[in-house]
Design an enzyme around this catalytic site. Structure first.
Site, PDB file in Angstrom:
ATOM      1  N   LYS A 134      -5.083  18.381  -3.920  1.00 33.14           N
ATOM      2  CA  LYS A 134      -3.941  17.884  -4.182  1.00 33.14           C
ATOM      3  C   LYS A 134      -3.725  16.895  -2.960  1.00 33.14           C
ATOM      4  CE  LYS A 134      -0.655  21.129  -4.608  1.00 33.14           C
ATOM      5  NZ  LYS A 134       0.192  22.107  -4.007  1.00 33.14           N
ATOM      6  N   CYS A 151       4.488   4.384  -3.159  1.00 30.37           N
ATOM      7  CA  CYS A 151       4.112   3.897  -4.561  1.00 30.37           C
ATOM      8  C   CYS A 151       4.083   5.161  -5.618  1.00 30.37           C
ATOM      9  CB  CYS A 151       2.350   3.652  -4.405  1.00 30.37           C
ATOM     10  SG  CYS A 151       1.657   3.554  -5.763  1.00 30.37           S
ATOM     11  N   CYS A 211       2.843   4.821  -8.897  1.00 30.61           N
ATOM     12  CA  CYS A 211       1.956   4.300  -9.987  1.00 30.61           C
ATOM     13  C   CYS A 211       0.463   4.765  -9.424  1.00 30.61           C
ATOM     14  CB  CYS A 211       2.070   2.796 -10.262  1.00 30.61           C
ATOM     15  SG  CYS A 211       1.203   1.916  -8.807  1.00 30.61           S
ATOM     16  N   CYS A 245       3.648   1.333  -1.361  1.00 31.63           N
ATOM     17  CA  CYS A 245       3.547   0.309  -2.568  1.00 31.63           C
ATOM     18  C   CYS A 245       2.830  -1.037  -1.968  1.00 31.63           C
ATOM     19  CB  CYS A 245       4.905   0.119  -3.058  1.00 31.63           C
ATOM     20  SG  CYS A 245       4.930  -1.078  -4.352  1.00 31.63           S
ATOM     21  N   HIS A 274       1.396  -2.143  -9.152  1.00 32.38           N
ATOM     22  CA  HIS A 274       2.431  -1.561 -10.052  1.00 32.38           C
ATOM     23  C   HIS A 274       2.438  -2.842 -11.147  1.00 32.38           C
ATOM     24  CE1 HIS A 274       5.568  -2.593  -7.368  1.00 32.38           C
ATOM     25  NE2 HIS A 274       6.193  -2.937  -8.368  1.00 32.38           N
TER      26      HIS A 274
HETATM   27  S1  FES Z   1       4.521   1.438  -7.180  1.00 27.36           S
HETATM   28 FE1  FES Z   1       2.482   1.607  -7.027  1.00 27.36          FE
HETATM   29  S2  FES Z   1       1.931  -0.081  -6.097  1.00 27.36           S
HETATM   30 FE2  FES Z   1       4.043  -0.160  -6.268  1.00 27.36          FE
END
Ligand code: FES
Length: 137
Positions: A84, A101, A103, A112, A116
Protein backbone atom coordinates in the site's frame (compact mmCIF):
# COMPACT_ATOMS: atom_id res chain seq x y z
CA UNK A 1 7.01 -46.01 -13.96
CA UNK A 2 10.14 -47.63 -15.28
CA UNK A 3 10.80 -44.96 -17.95
CA UNK A 4 10.70 -42.20 -15.32
CA UNK A 5 12.95 -44.19 -13.04
CA UNK A 6 15.42 -44.70 -15.88
CA UNK A 7 15.47 -40.98 -16.68
CA UNK A 8 16.06 -40.03 -13.04
CA UNK A 9 18.60 -42.74 -12.21
CA UNK A 10 20.50 -43.15 -15.48
CA UNK A 11 19.80 -40.60 -18.22
CA UNK A 12 19.89 -37.43 -16.13
CA UNK A 13 23.05 -38.32 -14.14
CA UNK A 14 24.81 -39.32 -17.38
CA UNK A 15 23.78 -36.05 -19.01
CA UNK A 16 24.88 -33.95 -16.02
CA UNK A 17 28.22 -35.76 -15.65
CA UNK A 18 28.91 -35.11 -19.34
CA UNK A 19 28.47 -31.33 -19.04
CA UNK A 20 31.71 -29.38 -19.38
CA UNK A 21 31.37 -27.56 -16.05
CA UNK A 22 34.85 -26.45 -14.93
CA UNK A 23 36.21 -26.99 -11.42
CA UNK A 24 37.39 -23.41 -11.01
CA UNK A 25 36.24 -19.92 -11.90
CA UNK A 26 39.10 -19.55 -14.36
CA UNK A 27 37.97 -22.70 -16.11
CA UNK A 28 34.90 -20.89 -17.45
CA UNK A 29 37.19 -18.69 -19.55
CA UNK A 30 38.89 -21.72 -21.07
CA UNK A 31 35.69 -23.30 -22.40
CA UNK A 32 35.42 -23.59 -26.17
CA UNK A 33 32.47 -22.79 -28.40
CA UNK A 34 31.34 -26.40 -28.46
CA UNK A 35 31.41 -26.49 -24.63
CA UNK A 36 29.28 -23.35 -24.39
CA UNK A 37 26.82 -24.72 -26.94
CA UNK A 38 26.41 -27.91 -24.93
CA UNK A 39 25.66 -25.82 -21.82
CA UNK A 40 22.79 -23.89 -23.48
CA UNK A 41 20.02 -26.50 -22.85
CA UNK A 42 21.16 -26.94 -19.24
CA UNK A 43 21.31 -23.16 -18.71
CA UNK A 44 17.87 -22.72 -20.26
CA UNK A 45 16.43 -25.43 -17.98
CA UNK A 46 18.00 -23.83 -14.87
CA UNK A 47 16.76 -20.38 -15.92
CA UNK A 48 13.25 -21.74 -16.54
CA UNK A 49 13.08 -23.51 -13.19
CA UNK A 50 14.42 -20.40 -11.44
CA UNK A 51 11.85 -18.15 -13.14
CA UNK A 52 8.95 -20.49 -12.34
CA UNK A 53 10.11 -20.70 -8.71
CA UNK A 54 10.38 -16.91 -8.58
CA UNK A 55 6.81 -16.53 -9.83
CA UNK A 56 5.56 -19.18 -7.42
CA UNK A 57 7.26 -17.95 -4.25
CA UNK A 58 8.17 -14.26 -4.58
CA UNK A 59 5.42 -12.02 -3.11
CA UNK A 60 6.43 -9.03 -5.26
CA UNK A 61 6.20 -11.07 -8.43
CA UNK A 62 2.78 -12.31 -7.36
CA UNK A 63 1.58 -8.74 -6.96
CA UNK A 64 2.92 -7.74 -10.37
CA UNK A 65 1.96 -10.82 -12.33
CA UNK A 66 -1.13 -12.30 -10.77
CA UNK A 67 -4.30 -11.31 -12.52
CA UNK A 68 -6.68 -10.93 -9.60
CA UNK A 69 -8.77 -8.58 -11.66
CA UNK A 70 -9.02 -7.60 -15.27
CA UNK A 71 -9.73 -4.01 -14.25
CA UNK A 72 -6.98 -1.47 -14.87
CA UNK A 73 -4.93 -0.24 -11.92
CA UNK A 74 -4.81 3.41 -10.85
CA UNK A 75 -1.14 3.32 -9.88
CA UNK A 76 1.00 2.30 -12.87
CA UNK A 77 4.42 2.26 -11.19
CA UNK A 78 4.82 4.15 -7.90
CA UNK A 79 6.24 1.99 -5.06
CA UNK A 80 4.86 -1.22 -6.56
CA UNK A 81 7.06 -3.19 -4.13
CA UNK A 82 4.81 -2.02 -1.26
CA UNK A 83 1.39 -3.51 -0.49
CA UNK A 84 0.00 0.00 0.00
CA UNK A 85 1.31 3.48 -0.80
CA UNK A 86 0.80 5.78 2.17
CA UNK A 87 2.21 9.25 2.88
CA UNK A 88 1.73 11.21 6.09
CA UNK A 89 2.34 14.92 6.60
CA UNK A 90 2.21 17.20 9.59
CA UNK A 91 -0.12 20.06 8.65
CA UNK A 92 2.39 22.52 10.08
CA UNK A 93 5.08 21.26 7.67
CA UNK A 94 3.03 21.77 4.49
CA UNK A 95 3.59 25.52 4.43
CA UNK A 96 1.33 28.08 2.75
CA UNK A 97 0.16 25.76 -0.02
CA UNK A 98 0.84 22.41 -1.61
CA UNK A 99 -0.49 20.41 -4.55
CA UNK A 100 -0.76 16.64 -4.12
CA UNK A 101 -0.88 14.30 -7.09
CA UNK A 102 -4.04 12.30 -7.68
CA UNK A 103 -3.17 10.93 -11.11
CA UNK A 104 -0.29 8.70 -9.91
CA UNK A 105 1.97 9.85 -12.76
CA UNK A 106 4.05 12.47 -10.94
CA UNK A 107 7.81 11.96 -10.72
CA UNK A 108 7.67 13.89 -7.43
CA UNK A 109 4.85 11.79 -5.95
CA UNK A 110 3.03 12.49 -3.65
CA UNK A 111 3.44 16.05 -4.94
CA UNK A 112 2.01 17.12 -8.29
CA UNK A 113 4.57 17.89 -10.98
CA UNK A 114 2.08 18.61 -13.77
CA UNK A 115 2.24 15.12 -15.27
CA UNK A 116 -1.56 14.96 -15.08
CA UNK A 117 -1.70 17.30 -18.10
CA UNK A 118 0.04 14.76 -20.37
CA UNK A 119 -2.04 11.94 -18.90
CA UNK A 120 -5.29 13.83 -19.50
CA UNK A 121 -4.28 14.71 -23.05
CA UNK A 122 -3.25 11.13 -23.81
CA UNK A 123 -6.27 9.40 -22.29
CA UNK A 124 -9.08 11.94 -22.27
CA UNK A 125 -9.13 11.74 -18.47
CA UNK A 126 -9.76 14.80 -16.32
CA UNK A 127 -7.69 14.25 -13.17
CA UNK A 128 -5.86 17.01 -11.36
CA UNK A 129 -4.09 17.64 -8.07
CA UNK A 130 -5.49 18.13 -4.59
CA UNK A 131 -4.49 21.71 -3.71
CA UNK A 132 -4.23 22.66 -0.07
CA UNK A 133 -3.87 26.29 0.86
CA UNK A 134 -3.61 27.92 4.25
CA UNK A 135 -6.55 30.24 4.90
CA UNK A 136 -5.54 33.90 4.79
CA UNK A 137 -6.74 35.94 7.75
S1 FES B 1 -2.17 15.33 -10.30
FE1 FES B 1 -0.61 13.93 -10.74
S2 FES B 1 0.96 15.14 -11.55
FE2 FES B 1 -0.61 16.51 -11.11
Amino acid sequence: MEPISHVVKVTLPNYLSGLPIPNSLGGWFKLGVRDWLSLIPFGAAVAGITYISYLAFCPIAKRHCSKKSSKPVVNPDIQKENAKVVHSFDVEDIGEKAAFCRCWRSKKFPYCDGAHNAHNEETGDNVGPLCIQRKKN
